[in-house]
Design a protein around this motif. Structure first.
Motif: not given
Ligand code: 16G
Ligand code: ZN
Length: 529
Positions: A392-409
């Motif tokens: 969740a933290e990584a997804a918030k950082a903004g520069d990591k689109p993969d982290a957003k994917i991870f969060l949805k997974i």
């Protein structure tokens, strides 16, 4: 409270019709439906006691016999966090179900006293059922059991097992997990799935269509609901919808496809390499299959799903530069080739535990990302709090689109228990992201030929096993004979175990060739008889 009238009522309405001892096993209580009314009433009673014991948290009761034939039914309890009933209460359940009608009141009093339960405290029991014709009658018995103890009951009607688990967790979870309603469930999964598709419906070899074998069970009905709400983000054709002549699990469904190693009998003519999946009667298992251009049946079972998911999550974690410990949990039924692939190619720690979801689930909790699947297609992924907050933290950082994917997974996964539809949507997402079709997926490793046999014996409990059911310790000498037989076959492996759901002993064998496998299974079968 004076429960005398309630008990008199129960004796009349739900008399115990059989004196045969039954046991709360891996799938709860299972048996022929006509003997289960008293069991159901008593489980309604027990669920209410359990809810009071857990300070009024919602407890689930699911009425289903999963992949078993239509005349069977069963019941299992779901604990507050959506997990299986705590082991110490399994024996309380077993005792309660086996006492005579005359002893029932006394037995309930004993449970109340032993566990210090305040019977005037609040309680709520969530009940769901599969679509067997006797399920509504049995559901009423559960509800009557709840009411006998002046508890509260909420009836969900026909739902999948994982849906009921989802309702229980969402009711008991304060953070935003989702609403304990059917729409809340669809919403959670479909929102995550659609976001992950990101309007890219096809990619590389991945085509956006799939055949879904609903086993004439609940899964078919619910898949039709998904289709209505998904707006073509996945094109699904549902077969074995449970209308017309089709019986639940008969000649179709995940168990049939996996054990018989063939497509459902009603399979329509399709192009080679068409992606197909089968779920079981209560939709907590899924396996994939297809026919190649020679018309040969090819299975992609729970081991395949586990390796696909583990490989994908590992890549995601790497891309996001997250240092999370990933592990995979299997049972003795896992194909030897899958275990080799996990160890040598994926290089992920793998452990083997006894059959039954609770064992796998428990072990998987030891990792940040614990992937567990039984070969039969039952499984899911569990994430530690640490893993979730890191992602969740990584997804918030903004520069990591993969982290957003991870969060949805993470959102797409039903962590509480194996969920055929959620697992299917996960597999579809991964194949889409990788641009893979079934040919790409199956080429990761080659399964060893394998066979399962059911052996009817006088008493299945003469067989006892250890080392995650891979070694037989009783009767003495049997393991020695098994070893001797196995040693004659290249890449041979075999084990025997008493079933937890049927009165049989199960035999599993695998070896380098089909012929060897059949012959090894046969030899072991004779040793058991
Ligand atoms: C139950 C288990 C399943 C296991 C199966 C084995 C749960 C929820 N379900 O259905 O995981 O594969 O039993 O059946 O734990 P068996 O003991 O008859 O082989
Ligand atoms: Zn099932």
């Amino acid at each position: 409270i004076n429960l005398r009238t309630a008990y008199a009522f129960s004796r009349e309405m739900y008399p115990k019709l059989s004196t045969e001892h039954i046991q709360y096993g891996t799938g709860g209580f299972r048996g022929k439906a006509e003997f289960l009314d008293s069991v159901m009433f008593r489980m309604g009673v027990l669920a209410t006691l359990r809810s009071r014991f857990r300070s009024g948290a919602a407890i689930g009761v699911m009425i289903t016999a999963s992949h078993n034939p239509e005349p069977d039914n069963g019941v299992k309890l779901v604990d507050p966090k959506g997990e299986m009933l705590e082991a110490s209460w399994e024996s309380i359940a077993t005792d309660l179900v086996n006492v005579s009608d005359q002893e029932l009141e006394q037995q309930v009093a004993k449970i109340i006293k032993d566990n210090n339960i305040d019977i005037t405290s609040s309680s709520i029991v969530y009940v769901g059922m599969d679509n067997r014709y006797h399920s509504p009658r049995l559901l009423k018995a559960v509800a009557d059991g709840v009411i006998a103890l002046k508890g509260n009951v909420r009836e969900y009607g026909i739902v999948t097992t994982p849906m009921l688990h989802y309702f229980v967790v969402s009711a008991n979870t304060k953070e935003a997990y989702g609403k304990p309603m059917e729409e809340g469930y669809y919403d959670k999964l479909i929102t995550a799935f659609k976001t992950l598709r990101n309007d890219q419906l096809e990619n590389g070899n991945y085509k956006n269509n799939l055949i879904f074998d609903g086993a004439n069970g609940v899964g078919a009905r619910k898949m039709l609901q998904f289709i209505k709400r998904m707006q073509n983000s996945l094109q699904v054709t549902v077969i074995n919808q449970g209308i017309g002549q089709g019986k639940i699990n008969e000649d179709c469904g995940a168990d049939y496809v996996k054990v018989q190693q063939r497509p459902p009998k009603s399979m329509p003519e399709v192009e080679p390499y068409t992606r197909c999946c089968s779920v079981d009667g209560d939709a907590d298992r899924v396996v994939y299959f297809f026919s190649n251009d020679k018309g040969e049946f090819q299975l992609l079972d729970g081991d395949r799903i586990a390796t696909l998911v583990a490989g994908y999550l590992m890549d995601l974690a790497k891309k996001c530069q997250l240092d999370l410990r990933l592990g995979l949990v299997q049972t003795a039924y896992a194909n030897g080739a899958s275990t080799d692939y996990i160890v040598n190619e994926l290089k992920v720690p793998v452990s083997c535990v006894p059959t039954g979801v609770k064992h796998l689930h428990h072990k998987a909790l030891e990792y940040d990302i614990g992937v567990y699947f039984e070969a039969n297609g039952h499984g899911t992924v569990v994430f530690s709090d640490h893993a979730k907050s890191t992602v969740a933290e990584a997804a918030k950082a903004g520069d990591k689109p993969d982290a957003k994917i991870f969060l949805k997974i993470i959102d797409l996964i039903n962590e509480t228990v194996g969920d055929a539809i959620s697992d299917m949507l996960l597999v579809e997402t991964i194949l889409n992201h990788k641009g893979w079709d079934v040919k790409d997926w199956i080429s990761t490793y080659t399964d060893l030929p394998n066979q399962q046999l059911k052996i009817k014996v006088q008493d299945r409990n003469v067989i006892a096993t250890t080392d995650a059911e891979r070694v037989c310790v009783k009767p003495e000498g049997l393991q020695f004979e098994i070893n001797k037989a196995v040693s004659n076959y290249k890449r041979g492996r075999a084990f025997v175990r008493p079933s937890g759901t049927e009165d049989v002993v199960r035999v599993y064998a695998e070896a380098n060739t089909k012929e060897d496998t059949v012959s090894l299974a046969h030899e072991i079968g004779i040793l058991v008889q």
